[in-house]
Every structure is written in structure tokens, then in C-alpha cells.
Design an enzyme around this catalytic site. Structure first.
Site, PDB file in Angstrom:
ATOM      1  N   TYR A 199       0.835  -1.204   0.000  1.00 18.16           N
ATOM      2  CA  TYR A 199       0.000   0.000   0.000  1.00 18.16           C
ATOM      3  C   TYR A 199       0.866   1.249   0.000  1.00 18.16           C
ATOM      4  CZ  TYR A 199       0.855   0.721   5.028  1.00 18.16           C
ATOM      5  OH  TYR A 199       1.443   0.951   6.254  1.00 18.16           O
ATOM      6  N   CYS A 200       0.251   2.360  -0.391  1.00 18.96           N
ATOM      7  CA  CYS A 200       0.906   3.669  -0.381  1.00 18.96           C
ATOM      8  C   CYS A 200      -0.180   4.726  -0.225  1.00 18.96           C
ATOM      9  CB  CYS A 200       1.731   3.880  -1.659  1.00 18.96           C
ATOM     10  SG  CYS A 200       0.769   3.780  -3.181  1.00 18.96           S
ATOM     11  N   THR A 201       0.128   5.967  -0.504  1.00 24.17           N
ATOM     12  CA  THR A 201      -0.822   7.053  -0.251  1.00 24.17           C
ATOM     13  C   THR A 201      -2.052   6.972  -1.144  1.00 24.17           C
ATOM     14  OG1 THR A 201       1.032   8.479   0.365  1.00 24.17           O
ATOM     15  CG2 THR A 201      -1.076   9.551  -0.078  1.00 24.17           C
TER      16      THR A 201
END
Length: 352
Positions: A199-201
Site C-alpha cells: 500500500y501507499c498514499t
């Protein structure tokens, strides 16, 4: 011929933005797709975005587009119609609407052509970025968090992870995405039988990371659809527990969106509980670090005594020192590594 770049000073543009009374909406979006002529694509978009009073940061490359922008809320539907008509690949593209938004995130439109929309350092002709892991929606994310055979991997920088992350997520301790990719493949080499959730922003980094992991022999690879922003929005809308703890760091004037009430970081100068990032007020330093209100007052918004003394100098002298006329480039240490030096320790990561 229309002007295809900004010619007004940042100071004036910021003042104009702060004086605005009309509400603005902050959004982000990305899409990996083939752009034959990125410069022509950029120039066409720049004029159309300007006509809609769009501010923000847009990167365009042959591999696609990556954008974080704000625009007057009353222009949002017109913007969607424009974006969806630019290329068939962008039709009905998901837009991540900011979670914690005062509309003051950007004050100028910067649109740049780059080699990649995300600097990944991948130099392998056999790598196929279109072969990505499976998307996970909010409910599926929560189910995976409860699965003992699943590892969550945070594909953001260390200073992003520091203020907020999913429960028990693995940090890949680096300042750049290009460094993280080989690191995470090595770190998880003995866990190829596990479910790997990345996951990331907003989704752009973890999407490419999922393709990289599949390319390196991992089988059960997933990524959070729309990243943290979309996960938190959907979880709230659907009445699901929000399993992201703390603040979501964002690369604009807000520097963060509050996801949960938890404050999991600490002031880099005194150690008190705090998760407010700031850039050192010394323009020759501009280092990103966490600073509590008390230390902000004590150090006048600076990361150290040295920088506090610097900002007290006449502005002309500061400019001369930044240009290196007195002591050269060694006046300020712009190391990426953290210093643990008593009161003035700080995370020396610059937002550029």
C-alpha cells in the site's frame, strides 16, 4: 501563443490563494497508460487545466500521468468531463478526494514531463508494469489484516510511515521508492508463500511495486485500491473499522490527513508525542522534520540552533550564504540520515 508555464512569483501566488474565498477541492489521480508524445500531451493539458483554475503538481511520462491538484469546487464536474475525454484510458478514472481538506493545498500549477511518473530505477526490459497484483477494497483489506498468512508492506518513505501506517505493517526503511523496490524483494525473500499486501498514499507506488514483486517470483501479491486515501474513505462510508493508525502524510501544504486520533510519532527535538511535520524555516536547509509547538517557538521554526541563527541574519546575507559565496555547499548538512544529538536531533529529509 499561450504561456505554458507560470511567470508570477511563488510569494504572490500563495498570497492570492490564501485570499481566495471560494471553496477548493483537493484530489489526486494516476494512470499507467501509453502516451506517445508526453510534451504535446503536457502542453495541451496545461492550458485546459489553467482555464479551470487548477493548482498542483502533475507529472507526465510515456508510461502515464500522476497528479495531486486542487481546483475550485464548482469546477469539479467540468474537470472530470475534461479529464475523461483526454484519452480513452482516462475514461471514468478514479479520483481520490482528499479526506482532510481546507482547499489550501496548492497555489501554483506545475506540470512536468519526466522519464517515469514514479522514479523506480527499474532497468529490466523483461519487466512488465501492466502485470500487477490484485486490487483489495476496504472490506478485503480488513479481512487480510486479520489473516495470519498475510504481510502488509508500506511502500512509502520512512517519514510517511513514522506518522501513520496500517496495523503491524512492515516498513521498508528508505527515503526513495527506487531504493525500496530491491530492498522489499530481499526482505521478503523467505516469505514467498505468504500473501503480500502493498500500500501507499494513493495507489501509484504500490501498483508498480506489486508488479515488481510478481516479476521477482512472488505469487500472492495484492495492493490496496486507491491507497490509504480511498481505503479510509470507503471504510468510513461503509461503517467499517478503520485499521490505519495515525496520520496519512501528503505532499502538499497540509502535510497530513488525520485518519485516526492516534499520535504515534514524536517531536524530533524534545521527544514529546507529536506528528506535525514542518520544513526548517532556514531556506538554505528546508529539512523536513517533526516539531511540536513548544519547540517551534523555541527554535523559531528551525531544526537546529545553527539554522535559528541563520534565519536571524539579514536576508541579503542569507542569500549570499545559500549561494555558497562564504563557505560553499558545506554550510548546511542535508544528509538524509537522522541525527540523534540531544535537543537538536532531527530527521534530515528534504521535500523537493
Amino acid at each position: 501563443m499561450p504561456v505554458l508555464h507560470n511567470r508570477i512569483s511563488n510569494k504572490e501566488l500563495k498570497a492570492r490563494m490564501l485570499a481566495e474565498t471560494q471553496p477548493r477541492t483537493t484530489i489526486s489521480f494516476y494512470k499507467y497508460f501509453n502516451i506517445l508524445n508526453p510534451l504535446d500531451f503536457r502542453n495541451s493539458l496545461y492550458q485546459q487545466f489553467t482555464d479551470l483554475s487548477v493548482f498542483g503538481r502533475v507529472y507526465i511520462a510515456k508510461e502515464g500521468i500522476n497528479a495531486q491538484i486542487s481546483l475550485p469546487t464548482h469546477n469539479l464536474e467540468a474537470f472530470k468531463a475534461l479529464l475523461y475525454s483526454v484519452d480513452p484510458a482516462l475514461d471514468n478514472l478514479r479520483l481520490n478526494i482528499a479526506l482532510d481538506d481546507d482547499g489550501k493545498s496548492f497555489w501554483v500549477l506545475r506540470m512536468k514531463v519526466r522519464d517515469r511518473v514514479v522514479a523506480d530505477g527499474i532497468d529490466d526490459e523483461t519487466f512488465d508494469p501492466s502485470k500487477t497484483g490484485e486490487y483489495l477494497k476496504a472490506e478485503q483489506v480488513n479481512q487480510m489484516l486479520d489473516n495470519p498468512d498475510t504481510l502488509f508492506v508500506d511502500m512509502r518513505n520512512h517519514y510517511e510511515y513514522e506518522v501513520g501506517h496500517f496495523e503491524n505493517a512492515i516498513e521498508v526503511p528508505s527515503d526513495t521508492f527506487r531504493e525500496q523496490l530491491p530492498m522489499v524483494a530481499e526482505m521478503l525473500q523467505d516469505n514467498k508463500d505468504k500473501n503480500i499486501v502493498m500500500y501507499c498514499t494513493g495507489g501509484i507506488r504500490c501498483e508498480k511495486a506489486s508488479a515488481y514483486m510478481l516479476h521477482n517470483g512472488f505469487k500472492n501479491v495484492y495492493h490496496v485500491e486507491g491507497g490509504i486515501i480511498e481505503y479510509a474513505r470507503k471504510a468510513r462510508e461503509q461503517g467499517l473499522p478503520v485499521r490505519f493508525v495515525g496520520k496519512n502524510f501528503v505532499f502538499d501544504e497540509r502535510m497530513g490527513e488525520r485518519i485516526s486520533d492516534d499520535v504515534i510519532a514524536h517531536c524530533h527535538q524534545c521527544g514529546v508525542s507529536c506528528d506535525s511535520h514542518t520544513n526548517c524555516k532556514n531556506e538554505g536547509c528546508h529539512l523536513l522534520f517533526i516539531q511540536c509547538p513548544e519547540c517551534a517557538t523555541k527554535f523559531e521554526g528551525c531544526c537546529s540552533e545553527m539554522c535559528r541563527e541563520e534565519v536571524r541574519l539579514p536576508e541579503t546575507e542569507q542569500r549570499a550564504r545559500r549561494a555558497g559565496r562564504e563557505n560553499g555547499a558545506k554550510i548546511f548538512n542535508k544528509s538524509r540520515h537522522r541525527l540523534q544529538d540531544g535537543l537538536n536531533s532531527t530527521s534530515l529529509q528534504s521535500v523537493e
